[in-house]
Each structure stands twice: as structure tokens, then as C-alpha cells.
Design a protein around this motif. Structure first.
Motif, mmCIF file in Angstrom:
data_model
loop_
_atom_site.group_PDB
_atom_site.id
_atom_site.type_symbol
_atom_site.label_atom_id
_atom_site.label_comp_id
_atom_site.label_asym_id
_atom_site.label_seq_id
_atom_site.Cartn_x
_atom_site.Cartn_y
_atom_site.Cartn_z
ATOM 1 N N SER A 1 -6.518 3.335 8.526
ATOM 2 C CA SER A 1 -5.950 4.656 8.205
ATOM 3 C C SER A 1 -5.728 5.531 9.130
ATOM 4 O O SER A 1 -6.217 5.773 9.927
ATOM 5 N N ILE B 1 -4.869 -4.089 -4.070
ATOM 6 C CA ILE B 1 -4.470 -2.956 -3.301
ATOM 7 C C ILE B 1 -5.488 -2.705 -2.394
ATOM 8 O O ILE B 1 -5.515 -2.371 -1.269
ATOM 9 N N GLU B 2 -6.965 -2.651 -2.889
ATOM 10 C CA GLU B 2 -8.060 -2.201 -2.104
ATOM 11 C C GLU B 2 -8.477 -3.204 -1.086
ATOM 12 O O GLU B 2 -8.685 -2.983 0.097
ATOM 13 N N SER C 1 -0.470 10.168 4.735
ATOM 14 C CA SER C 1 -1.758 9.108 4.742
ATOM 15 C C SER C 1 -0.740 7.598 4.991
ATOM 16 O O SER C 1 -0.333 7.317 3.894
ATOM 17 N N THR C 2 -1.023 7.158 6.068
ATOM 18 C CA THR C 2 -0.470 5.869 6.327
ATOM 19 C C THR C 2 -1.422 4.632 6.837
ATOM 20 O O THR C 2 -2.385 4.982 7.144
ATOM 21 N N HIS C 3 -0.781 3.427 6.653
ATOM 22 C CA HIS C 3 -1.693 2.033 7.001
ATOM 23 C C HIS C 3 -1.192 1.152 7.741
ATOM 24 O O HIS C 3 -0.514 0.390 7.049
ATOM 25 N N ARG D 1 -5.922 -2.934 1.779
ATOM 26 C CA ARG D 1 -6.353 -1.851 2.622
ATOM 27 C C ARG D 1 -7.250 -2.260 3.988
ATOM 28 O O ARG D 1 -7.330 -1.665 4.919
ATOM 29 N N HIS D 2 -8.132 -3.239 3.796
ATOM 30 C CA HIS D 2 -8.926 -3.906 4.613
ATOM 31 C C HIS D 2 -8.376 -4.307 5.755
ATOM 32 O O HIS D 2 -8.916 -4.502 6.846
ATOM 33 N N GLU E 1 2.193 4.697 0.407
ATOM 34 C CA GLU E 1 2.203 5.975 1.543
ATOM 35 C C GLU E 1 2.104 7.321 0.775
ATOM 36 O O GLU E 1 2.900 7.580 -0.126
ATOM 37 N N THR F 1 -5.687 -3.072 7.176
ATOM 38 C CA THR F 1 -4.906 -1.977 7.889
ATOM 39 C C THR F 1 -5.897 -1.026 8.343
ATOM 40 O O THR F 1 -7.019 -0.970 8.015
ATOM 41 N N THR G 1 0.599 -7.229 5.174
ATOM 42 C CA THR G 1 0.577 -5.772 5.570
ATOM 43 C C THR G 1 0.938 -5.722 7.023
ATOM 44 O O THR G 1 0.801 -4.879 7.684
ATOM 45 N N ILE H 1 0.858 -1.119 -0.022
ATOM 46 C CA ILE H 1 -0.047 -0.015 0.067
ATOM 47 C C ILE H 1 0.827 1.237 0.134
ATOM 48 O O ILE H 1 1.806 1.375 0.965
#
Length: 481
Positions: A470, A461-462, A137-139, A465-466, A124, A468, A168, A122
Motif C-alpha cells: 500500500s 480484489i482483497e 492510494s496506490t498498490h 491486495r495481499h 487506484e 501488493t 499485480t 485493484i
């Protein structure tokens, strides 16, 4: 050199990098023979507590590893799976029932998924940067992930959760379905010498294990694949601790066939995607809408193709497409749907039948000829080798019918007029929509459902994100000058 597994021996659950035996064991059934398979552990609440404790401890260091470090281990793990490809595929056919050709494909796909996940990160994002401040914006990872795996694709859908969770920075506890525990236990065994203890654990158990996980206060996220009713219970349980959940649930996918198609060219894909894995795929073509101008010709061609090419039998027999239904519970549900055909007086284009002689849960494909739109076979996902064909005349009507249900996992549109097919596809409410294909998936493409077919997305990538949180990071540079 990667270690080799013995698919006949199960020494315990995988907890903190070691086998942990249990006083109670159980076995599943080979759905092709009805015979018992190997004994596997049954996790207790104490086993879960132990695994969660080790996962939380391992998270402290695993979450601080670099992308490059995680990627190297993920690639090493993919190599280990590949080195055991043949044994895993054999075991998959034994426990799940699918043809060995499909088992080989599932293992091949899983290895490709792992290797692709190893390259994904993901990004940054810098939201603002000037002399005074930088805002990022980090994850960061969520923490401990519980991965609850279904029985229809236990290898791909299991590793499809493990890969993004680990890449992740999370730790993961995998719970296989009680119907198909074997491959996931062996995949956990292969991970033992590769990942640090506590990072990748596997617990085999009874139906009680899932609710223990979803309500556990120290599991931070649940990634669940399964039925809609069970998914609702998972969501309700997760709500008690406000833990994150990603739900990939059932579908009742429509395939819309326009009047201009070349029937001979599209038939192999459509028919196969209706009956693949005995219809036990959430994204199979479950409702096929055919334009009235070609309906009779299409119906007859699908019947002929199915008779000639969709063979039913044991997974190790040559040329089999439809293996056994995976378990007795699902077998009874599908039998009930077949019984409904005669009870409701639906017209049958191809009469499938339940094989009553011999062992195993075998049901042959059935094609229902233009049943009413409000019939059970149209409105409910059968999860078996039975499919209805329906006529349509206007695009507005068929799009409305495709969108009418509370499910929205996948839909396909078939036409020589690709531009118009794409226009139709953009009006479909589903997580995946295909033009001139069905059930295409890829590790870098998000996958999930609309409406009651799920919450959130997996893969791509979506999907990453789940796994992680935000986080906005504000860095003020000159306050102490």
C-alpha cells in the motif's frame, strides 16, 4: 495454436524460460496403484538462487507492464491450459488420485479462475484532490513471490496463486508438493513460450526446498497453502526477513443442520461435501451438527445415501467419488483415526474400512454416530473419508460448538428459514460461511481463514491486495509557482 504437452516427459525445472536439468531426480507414487510415476528434477540451493536472480531481474520490466499487457498474456495462457485440458486432468488423477470427473472439474475451474483474474485490477483511489494537491492510494507489486502449493488441489491452488501474483505485477516461483509435482511442472512448461523469461518459474524439489524459499532474503512474499503446523513454521521463517506471507491453512468445518430442512434435498450436497476427494479438502464438512428432532432420520438417510452413491475406487473407474488417500503418510494418519473408533468405543453408523488387499491407499467412508464433543474425531481434522454426526438442541449451543475450535475456515448453516439461517451464519467465526450450501468458491470472492486457519486472503480484489504494497502518493502542484 497453443503448444501440446507430453505428460510422460520431464526435462527439468523451469528457470528463466528454459528447462534446467538436475543431477538428482525423484518420482512420486500413483496412490491408486502404488506404482512409481515419472522422474522429476530435484532442485538444489544453486537452482533456487538462479531462479530468484532471474525473477528479480524480470521484475524490473514485468512490474512496469500495463494491466492490458498482463491480461492479454494471462488469457493466452488460459487458452494454452484449456488446449491441454484432457492431458492435465489425466495427469492430475494419476498423481493425486482424485476421480477423473473431479480432475476435469478442477482444471475447468482453474481456467475460469485465470480468465477472471485477467479482468481484475485493484482500483487506484484518489483520497483528496484540490488546487494545491492530489493524494492517491496506490498498490505497487511486492516483488518476487514464492508460491508453495499443496498436494490436494495442485492445479487450482497453484494457478490460484500464479494468477493474482502476475496480474499485480509480481514475478512468481512455484514450488509444487513433492507428492504432486507433475501438473505444476507441466503448467510451468505451458507458460514458457507465453510469459517473459523469469516471470513464471517452477522448481520441483524435496522438503528442504520450502524452508530455503521462506528464509531467502530476496523472495519478498510467500503464499502458502498447507497444514497448520507447517504454516506456523512458514510464518516463523518469513519473520526472519520480515517478508510478507499469506497462509491458507487447515480447517475443521462445521455444518449446522436445522430441524426444518428437507433431508432428501440437502443430503446429496452434505454427504458429498463430507467425502469429496476422500475428505482431503480443507473445506469439507468435517463436523455435522444435526438438530435432535431430525437426528435419527438424518443419520439413517446419510448412511443410505453414502452406501448407494459414494463409491470408493480408482480415479479412472466409473462413478467413483472416493479415490485413494493421496500418500502413504496421510494413509497412516487416517488409518490411525479409524483405529481410534474401536479403541474409544465410538458408536458407528457406517463402518468404513481400510482395504488391505491389493495396492493403493484405499479407505472407505465412515460415519460416527454422536461421539463426545471432546473426542479426537470432533476436535481434530482427519483429512480422510470419516465424519462425525452430533446432536444439538439450542442455536446458542450449536453456534458455540461450531466456533469452539482454534480453526475457522468454513461453516455452513442449513434451514428453510433463510433469514434465521443468515442470522446464525453471521455469528460464525470463519472465512467462508454458506447458507444452504457448502464449499462454494469463486475467483472474485475472497477465500481464507480465521484464527489458526490462516493469515490473509486469496482471490477476489482483497486477495489481489495481499500481493501488493500500500503506497500513499502525495502530489503538490503549486510549490514552484
Amino acid at each position: 495454436m497453443a503448444s501440446k504437452i507430453d505428460i510422460t516427459t520431464y526435462n527439468g525445472n523451469i528457470i528463466n524460460g528454459a528447462f534446467v536439468s538436475t543431477p538428482t531426480t525423484r518420482h512420486s507414487i500413483d496412490p491408486a496403484t502404488g506404482e512409481p510415476l515419472y522422474e522429476v528434477p530435484v532442485a538444489s540451493k544453486a537452482d533456487l538462487e538462479d531462479a530468484v536472480s532471474h525473477a528479480r531481474a524480470a521484475f524490473k520490466t514485468w512490474s512496469l507492464t500495463t494491466h492490458e499487457e498482463r491480461s492479454a498474456l494471462m488469457l493466452k495462457y488460459a487458452d494454452a491450459v484449456e488446449a491441454n485440458h484432457a492431458d492435465i486432468a489425466k495427469l492430475l488423477t494419476m498423481e493425486q488420485g482424485k476421480p477423473i470427473s473431479l480432475s476435469n472439474k478442477e482444471v475447468t475451474m482453474s481456467i475460469h479462475w485465470l480468465r477472471t483474474f485477467a479482468t481484475m485490477q485493484i482500483p487506484e483511489e484518489v483520497l483528496e484532490d484540490d488546487e494545491e494537491r492530489t493524494i492517491y492510494s496506490t498498490h505497487p507489486p511486492v516483488g518476487v513471490v514464492g508460491a508453495i502449493v499443496p498436494w490436494n488441489w495442485p492445479v487450482l491452488l497453484g494457478l490460484g496463486k500464479v494468477g493474482p501474483a502476475l496480474m499485480t505485477g509480481n514475478t512468481v516461483i512455484v514450488k509444487p508438493s513433492p507428492f504432486t509435482p507433475y501438473c505444476d511442472l507441466k503448467l510451468g512448461e505451458l507458460a514458457m513460450p507465453i510469459f517473459p523469461p523469469g516471470v513464471f518459474q517452477v522448481l520441483s524439489g524435496e522438503d528442504s526446498l520450502g524452508p530455503w524459499m521462506t528464509s531467502h532474503p530476496d523472495i519478498d512474499m510467500i503464499s502458502f497453502t498447507g497444514s497448520i503446523p507447517t504454516g506456523k513454521r512458514v510464518a516463523a521463517s518469513c519473520a526472519q526477513t520480515l517478508k510478507r506471507c499469506v497462509l491458507e491453512l487447515g480447517g475443521n468445518d462445521a455444518a449446522i443442520v436445522c430441524g426444518d430442512v428437507d433431508i432428501a434435498k440437502c443430503m446429496p450436497k452434505i454427504a458429498t461435501m463430507a467425502f469429496l476427494n476422500s475428505g482431503q479438502i480443507c473445506m469439507c464438512a468435517k463436523r455435522i451438527y444435526v438438530h435432535e428432532s431430525i437426528y435419527d432420520e438424518f443419520r439413517d438417510a446419510m448412511v443410505e445415501f453414502t452406501k448407494k452413491n459414494i463409491k470408493t475406487g480408482g480415479g479412472f473407474e466409473d462413478g467413483v467419488v472416493v479415490g485413494p488417500v493421496q500418500n502413504s503418510m496421510q494413509f497412516e494418519l487416517v488409518k490411525g483415526m479409524y483405529a481410534e473408533v474401536e479403541k474409544c468405543g465410538w458408536k458407528v453408523a457406517l463402518e468404513g474400512k481400510v482395504r488391505s488387499s491389493g495396492k493403493g491407499y484405499f479407505i472407505e467412508p465412515a460415519i460416527i454416530d454422536n461421539p463426545p464433543e471432546d473426542s479426537q474425531i470432533v476436535r481434530e481434522e482427519p483429512f480422510g473419508p470419516i465424519v462425525p454426526l452430533m446432536k444439538w438442541s439450542s442455536e446458542e449451543d450449536v453456534i458455540g460448538r461450531a466456533n469452539a475450535l482454534r480453526t475457522g475456515l468454513g461453516t455452513s448453516v442449513w434451514s428453510k428459514d433463510v433469514a434465521n439461517a443468515e442470522k446464525m451464519a453471521r455469528q460464525i467465526s470463519a472465512g467462508s460461511v454458506w447458507v444452504n450450501s457448502h464449499f462454494d468458491v469463486a475467483p472474485n470472492v475472497p477465500f481464507g481463514g480465521h484464527k489458526e486457519s490462516g493469515i490473509g486472503m486469496e482471490w477476489g480484489i482483497e486477495g489481489f491486495r495481499h500481493f501488493t504494497n500500500s503506497r500513499s502518493l502525495w502530489v503538490w502542484k503549486k510549490i514552484f509557482e
